[in-house]
Scaffold this active site. Structure first.
Site, mmCIF file in Angstrom:
data_model
loop_
_atom_site.group_PDB
_atom_site.id
_atom_site.type_symbol
_atom_site.label_atom_id
_atom_site.label_comp_id
_atom_site.label_asym_id
_atom_site.label_seq_id
_atom_site.Cartn_x
_atom_site.Cartn_y
_atom_site.Cartn_z
ATOM 1 N N ILE A 88 6.179 -8.146 -4.547
ATOM 2 C CA ILE A 88 5.542 -9.331 -5.132
ATOM 3 C C ILE A 88 5.040 -9.021 -6.533
ATOM 4 O O ILE A 88 4.407 -7.983 -6.754
ATOM 5 C CB ILE A 88 4.350 -9.778 -4.254
ATOM 6 C CG1 ILE A 88 4.808 -10.056 -2.826
ATOM 7 C CG2 ILE A 88 3.657 -10.995 -4.867
ATOM 8 C CD1 ILE A 88 3.675 -10.092 -1.818
ATOM 9 N N CYS A 89 5.282 -9.939 -7.467
ATOM 10 C CA CYS A 89 4.727 -9.839 -8.814
ATOM 11 C C CYS A 89 3.609 -10.873 -8.925
ATOM 12 O O CYS A 89 3.870 -12.067 -9.064
ATOM 13 C CB CYS A 89 5.815 -10.109 -9.854
ATOM 14 S SG CYS A 89 5.212 -9.969 -11.541
ATOM 15 N N LEU A 90 2.370 -10.410 -8.800
ATOM 16 C CA LEU A 90 1.204 -11.284 -8.888
ATOM 17 C C LEU A 90 0.049 -10.459 -9.453
ATOM 18 O O LEU A 90 -0.288 -9.401 -8.904
ATOM 19 C CB LEU A 90 0.841 -11.838 -7.501
ATOM 20 C CG LEU A 90 -0.328 -12.813 -7.432
ATOM 21 C CD1 LEU A 90 -0.030 -14.092 -8.229
ATOM 22 C CD2 LEU A 90 -0.645 -13.168 -5.990
#
Length: 195
Positions: A88-90
């Site tokens: 995940i890119c957050l």
């Protein structure tokens, strides 16, 4: 060392309103407080609507001063989630984490990310390009993946959970046991009965 009392409070708080929030958390294996399983309902009016998405959550020793490590177990077609491994890119799971945030706020942020992708900061460049250049195909693919990976398993899984809970087993234990045996109801029952 993980702050056990804080994590227990967070689990209780998160699961208190799961029907309203659409997110919940359970112990992954029924015992280890630093390995959890999160569940997110797909947001309405998105290609993910109706899906149930499973998130693997690992708490580092420095939690809550270090962010939890989260990864989608359910396959998702999304610019900010790897279609290969669920990474995940957050920002709040990286450098924008704060001890004031909770596991519930992290899951709610993931749910919001499903509604509002950030294709300019992608985890999966192929999906991001499709989102930017051919949105109808992106939406159709995301919807197909939701149907294929986030609905069929979750519907059957919820029925299995309900059956085992009706037999008197605690729901968190039922969920984690079913997950550990890849949804095999008979093996889960055997494991639950053997203690």
């Amino acid at each position: 060392m993980v702050d056990v009392s804080r994590v227990q409070k967070e689990l209780t708080e998160c699961n208190r309103d799961r029907e309203v929030s659409g997110v919940s958390i359970a112990l992954h294996d029924g015992a280890n407080i630093s390995h959890l399983t999160g569940t997110i309902a797909g947001p309405a009016d998105s290609p993910y609507e109706g899906g149930t998405f499973i998130i693997d959550i690992r708490l580092p020793g420095g939690y809550p001063f270090e962010p939890p490590k989260m990864q989608f177990v359910t396959k998702v077609w999304h610019p900010n989630i790897s279609s290969q491994n669920g990474a995940i890119c957050l920002d709040i799971l990286k450098d924008q984490w704060s001890p004031a945030l909770t596991l519930k706020t992290a899951l709610l942020s993931l749910q919001a990310l499903l509604s509002s992708p950030a294709p300019d900061d992608p985890q999966d460049a192929v999906v991001a390009q499709q989102y930017l250049r051919d949105y109808p195909t992106f939406a159709a693919t995301a919807h197909y993946w939701t149907e294929a990976f986030a609905k069929s398993a979750s519907t059957g899984m919820e029925e299995k959970v309900q059956k085992l809970v009706e037999m008197g087993f605690p729901e968190d234990l039922v969920r984690s046991t079913l997950k550990s045996v890849d949804g095999d109801e008979n093996m889960a029952l055997e494991k639950l009965c053997s203690g």
